[in-house]
Design an enzyme around this catalytic site. Structure first.
Site, PDB file in Angstrom:
ATOM      1  N   ASN A 110       0.835  -1.195   0.000  1.00  0.00           N
ATOM      2  CA  ASN A 110       0.000   0.000   0.000  1.00  0.00           C
ATOM      3  C   ASN A 110       0.870   1.245   0.000  1.00  0.00           C
ATOM      4  O   ASN A 110       1.986   1.247   0.517  1.00  0.00           O
ATOM      5  CB  ASN A 110      -0.966  -0.003   1.190  1.00  0.00           C
ATOM      6  CG  ASN A 110      -0.383   0.666   2.416  1.00  0.00           C
ATOM      7  OD1 ASN A 110      -0.378   1.900   2.531  1.00  0.00           O
ATOM      8  ND2 ASN A 110       0.118  -0.148   3.346  1.00  0.00           N
ATOM      9  N   GLY A 113      -0.754   6.872   2.088  1.00  0.00           N
ATOM     10  CA  GLY A 113      -0.344   8.228   2.418  1.00  0.00           C
ATOM     11  C   GLY A 113      -1.249   8.914   3.424  1.00  0.00           C
ATOM     12  O   GLY A 113      -1.559  10.110   3.286  1.00  0.00           O
ATOM     13  N   PHE A 114      -1.678   8.183   4.468  1.00  0.00           N
ATOM     14  CA  PHE A 114      -2.493   8.763   5.553  1.00  0.00           C
ATOM     15  C   PHE A 114      -3.779   9.404   5.014  1.00  0.00           C
ATOM     16  O   PHE A 114      -4.154  10.509   5.419  1.00  0.00           O
ATOM     17  CB  PHE A 114      -1.696   9.802   6.348  1.00  0.00           C
ATOM     18  CG  PHE A 114      -0.712   9.239   7.336  1.00  0.00           C
ATOM     19  CD1 PHE A 114      -0.663   7.889   7.634  1.00  0.00           C
ATOM     20  CD2 PHE A 114       0.190  10.077   7.971  1.00  0.00           C
ATOM     21  CE1 PHE A 114       0.255   7.385   8.555  1.00  0.00           C
ATOM     22  CE2 PHE A 114       1.112   9.593   8.896  1.00  0.00           C
ATOM     23  CZ  PHE A 114       1.145   8.241   9.178  1.00  0.00           C
ATOM     24  N   ASN A 169       2.805   7.200  15.095  1.00  0.00           N
ATOM     25  CA  ASN A 169       3.214   6.512  13.871  1.00  0.00           C
ATOM     26  C   ASN A 169       4.186   7.390  13.089  1.00  0.00           C
ATOM     27  O   ASN A 169       3.782   8.240  12.308  1.00  0.00           O
ATOM     28  CB  ASN A 169       1.983   6.186  13.017  1.00  0.00           C
ATOM     29  CG  ASN A 169       2.337   5.395  11.768  1.00  0.00           C
ATOM     30  OD1 ASN A 169       3.505   5.108  11.503  1.00  0.00           O
ATOM     31  ND2 ASN A 169       1.336   5.052  10.978  1.00  0.00           N
ATOM     32  N   SER A 172       5.459   5.037   8.880  1.00  0.00           N
ATOM     33  CA  SER A 172       4.853   4.768   7.580  1.00  0.00           C
ATOM     34  C   SER A 172       5.820   5.184   6.478  1.00  0.00           C
ATOM     35  O   SER A 172       6.383   6.280   6.526  1.00  0.00           O
ATOM     36  CB  SER A 172       3.542   5.546   7.419  1.00  0.00           C
ATOM     37  OG  SER A 172       3.090   5.457   6.076  1.00  0.00           O
ATOM     38  N   ASN A 174       4.971   5.904   3.471  1.00  0.00           N
ATOM     39  CA  ASN A 174       4.192   6.477   2.380  1.00  0.00           C
ATOM     40  C   ASN A 174       3.950   7.975   2.481  1.00  0.00           C
ATOM     41  O   ASN A 174       3.253   8.547   1.656  1.00  0.00           O
ATOM     42  CB  ASN A 174       2.854   5.742   2.265  1.00  0.00           C
ATOM     43  CG  ASN A 174       3.053   4.271   2.000  1.00  0.00           C
ATOM     44  OD1 ASN A 174       3.870   3.898   1.159  1.00  0.00           O
ATOM     45  ND2 ASN A 174       2.346   3.425   2.731  1.00  0.00           N
ATOM     46  N   THR A 175       4.486   8.609   3.507  1.00  0.00           N
ATOM     47  CA  THR A 175       4.486  10.070   3.604  1.00  0.00           C
ATOM     48  C   THR A 175       5.940  10.517   3.544  1.00  0.00           C
ATOM     49  O   THR A 175       6.750  10.112   4.379  1.00  0.00           O
ATOM     50  CB  THR A 175       3.823  10.541   4.910  1.00  0.00           C
ATOM     51  OG1 THR A 175       2.445  10.153   4.894  1.00  0.00           O
ATOM     52  CG2 THR A 175       3.924  12.057   5.051  1.00  0.00           C
ATOM     53  N   LYS A 210       5.274   3.287  17.217  1.00  0.00           N
ATOM     54  CA  LYS A 210       5.328   2.271  16.160  1.00  0.00           C
ATOM     55  C   LYS A 210       6.541   2.526  15.278  1.00  0.00           C
ATOM     56  O   LYS A 210       6.720   3.628  14.754  1.00  0.00           O
ATOM     57  CB  LYS A 210       4.049   2.297  15.315  1.00  0.00           C
ATOM     58  CG  LYS A 210       3.944   1.124  14.337  1.00  0.00           C
ATOM     59  CD  LYS A 210       2.556   1.026  13.740  1.00  0.00           C
ATOM     60  CE  LYS A 210       2.383  -0.241  12.923  1.00  0.00           C
ATOM     61  NZ  LYS A 210       1.005  -0.382  12.412  1.00  0.00           N
ATOM     62  N   ASN A 239       5.938  -1.583  11.464  1.00  0.00           N
ATOM     63  CA  ASN A 239       5.148  -1.127  10.330  1.00  0.00           C
ATOM     64  C   ASN A 239       5.533  -1.943   9.093  1.00  0.00           C
ATOM     65  O   ASN A 239       6.236  -2.949   9.192  1.00  0.00           O
ATOM     66  CB  ASN A 239       5.392   0.378  10.119  1.00  0.00           C
ATOM     67  CG  ASN A 239       4.154   1.094   9.596  1.00  0.00           C
ATOM     68  OD1 ASN A 239       3.477   0.600   8.704  1.00  0.00           O
ATOM     69  ND2 ASN A 239       3.876   2.264  10.142  1.00  0.00           N
ATOM     70  N   THR A 240       5.106  -1.479   7.916  1.00  0.00           N
ATOM     71  CA  THR A 240       5.418  -2.163   6.657  1.00  0.00           C
ATOM     72  C   THR A 240       6.870  -1.906   6.253  1.00  0.00           C
ATOM     73  O   THR A 240       7.539  -1.019   6.774  1.00  0.00           O
ATOM     74  CB  THR A 240       4.481  -1.685   5.540  1.00  0.00           C
ATOM     75  OG1 THR A 240       4.624  -0.257   5.387  1.00  0.00           O
ATOM     76  CG2 THR A 240       3.040  -2.015   5.870  1.00  0.00           C
ATOM     77  N   GLY A 260       2.133  -8.390   5.338  1.00  0.00           N
ATOM     78  CA  GLY A 260       1.749  -9.782   5.136  1.00  0.00           C
ATOM     79  C   GLY A 260       2.916 -10.737   5.356  1.00  0.00           C
ATOM     80  O   GLY A 260       3.918 -10.404   5.984  1.00  0.00           O
ATOM     81  N   TYR A 310      -3.463  -7.650  10.268  1.00  0.00           N
ATOM     82  CA  TYR A 310      -4.319  -6.900   9.354  1.00  0.00           C
ATOM     83  C   TYR A 310      -4.355  -7.615   8.002  1.00  0.00           C
ATOM     84  O   TYR A 310      -5.372  -8.147   7.596  1.00  0.00           O
ATOM     85  CB  TYR A 310      -3.837  -5.452   9.234  1.00  0.00           C
ATOM     86  CG  TYR A 310      -4.506  -4.601   8.166  1.00  0.00           C
ATOM     87  CD1 TYR A 310      -5.549  -5.058   7.382  1.00  0.00           C
ATOM     88  CD2 TYR A 310      -4.076  -3.294   7.932  1.00  0.00           C
ATOM     89  CE1 TYR A 310      -6.144  -4.266   6.406  1.00  0.00           C
ATOM     90  CE2 TYR A 310      -4.663  -2.492   6.971  1.00  0.00           C
ATOM     91  CZ  TYR A 310      -5.686  -2.990   6.202  1.00  0.00           C
ATOM     92  OH  TYR A 310      -6.265  -2.207   5.250  1.00  0.00           O
TER      93      TYR A 310
END
Length: 352
Positions: A110, A113-114, A169, A172, A174-175, A210, A239-240, A260, A310
């Site tokens: 994913n 981006g929040f 967090n 992430s 993605n930001t 996290k 996190n990812t 995953g 998740y």
């Protein structure tokens, strides 16, 4: 898993992943999802950072970003639920498509981006939350914020009165430049602001940090040092990941964070290392690749006091929740543990 849920999952896999996710939330709101209710036993009940949990299996942030399905999630059997991430102002996140199934890898990528409806919408929903669940909020920062560190404290100050815990967090991927806040000095300053906001609540709640699975050894030592000094209640690992080791699926090259099954080993090694660095002084929550009772048990024995999942729900549905909880109870009993706490860290060396 019931025949109805099998059919539902098969149908959802034929739909665009983000659309399928929205349909899954709608099913929860409509009461169409599995609802085993409270899952617990004397062996599974545990206390983590002052939180009394019926069992140690939690739902990770990102599934219910805007807390629109709390009633359904309260009946799904989780020991605790984390919603969000939430930023001060609403933001759309990154352009679509931004969620990809990696079916051959039992994984997902994913780059959301929040995307979320902002703290005012979240606060309104939290005010009418079900009270029989342990509920936390993942705190985020707006992409265009002039002071991202202050955003985390702002969200907590607005929403904290209706929470059982909160999570900072900064991990992430993605930001842009968000992970820079994991640096020692930046993280210490950020957490000082968050803890000041926490102390201003009418009833202070535990705050978790996290972290990324992609920290090097020095970075992980710095995080452990800051976490221990800051007053946070514990650490969520992890996190990812941005790593792409061994992926086989067609979408493996998409930008974003991988979650995953491919994350399991990497995140568990980080968890075990952090357990060693903190010497049991902070409870850890293990997340990343949990899709079975055996994997939940492995995280606990590596050093986690509780676990989250998740992405596995994409492939196994909510029927996974009772299967993992009941299987974990059986594994603890098999090995002679009278509680989750007795098993924490007992196989940490296997991961170091």
């Amino acid at each position: 898993m019931s025949a109805l849920e099998r059919a539902g999952l098969a149908l959802l896999r034929r739909v665009d992943p983000e659309r399928a996710h929205g349909l899954a939330l709608a099913a929860l709101r409509a009461g169409l999802a599995a609802a085993p209710g409270r899952l617990t036993s004397d062996r599974l009940r545990c206390r983590v950072a002052g939180l009394d949990l019926p069992n140690p299996l939690g739902l990770a942030a990102g599934f219910d970003k805007n807390a629109t399905a709390l009633a359904g999630l309260a009946r799904a059997g989780f020991g605790f639920v984390e919603v969000g991430a939430t930023t001060p102002r609403p933001q759309p996140g990154n352009p679509q498509p931004r969620l990809f199934r990696l079916t051959e890898d039992r994984a997902a990528i994913n780059r959301f981006g929040f995307n979320n409806e902002g703290m005012e919408a979240m606060a309104a929903r939290l005010a009418s939350r079900p009270r029989g669940m342990v509920l936390g909020l993942n705190l985020g920062a707006n992409k265009d914020s002039a002071d991202r560190a202050a955003d985390f404290a702002q969200v907590l100050a607005r929403c904290g009165g209706d929470l059982d815990f909160a999570t900072v967090n900064v991990s992430s991927p993605n930001t842009e430049r968000l992970r820079d806040l994991q640096g020692k000095e930046a993280l210490a300053a950020l957490l000082a602001g968050v803890m000041a906001a926490r102390d201003g609540l009418s009833g202070p709640i535990p705050v978790f940090l996290k972290i990324s699975p992609d920290l090097d050894e020095e970075g992980l030592r710095d995080v452990a040092e800051v976490a221990l000094a800051s007053g946070v209640a514990g650490v969520i690992a992890t996190n990812t990941t941005l790593a792409r080791d061994g992926l086989r699926s067609a979408h493996a090259g998409e930008a974003g964070g991988v979650s995953g099954q491919p994350l399991f080993d990497r995140s568990t090694r980080v968890l075990a290392h952090l357990s060693q660095l903190t010497e049991g002084r902070l409870p850890l929550i293990g997340v990343g690749g949990v899709g079975s009772a055996e994997q939940a048990y492995a995280k606990i024995r590596a050093g986690a006091s509780a676990v989250q999942l998740y992405t596995a729900l994409v492939y196994g549905g909510l029927a996974l929740v009772p299967r993992i909880v009941e299987g974990l109870d059986a594994l603890l009993a098999r090995d002679g543990f009278g509680s989750v706490a007795e098993a924490v860290g007992t196989a940490r060396q296997d991961w170091l």
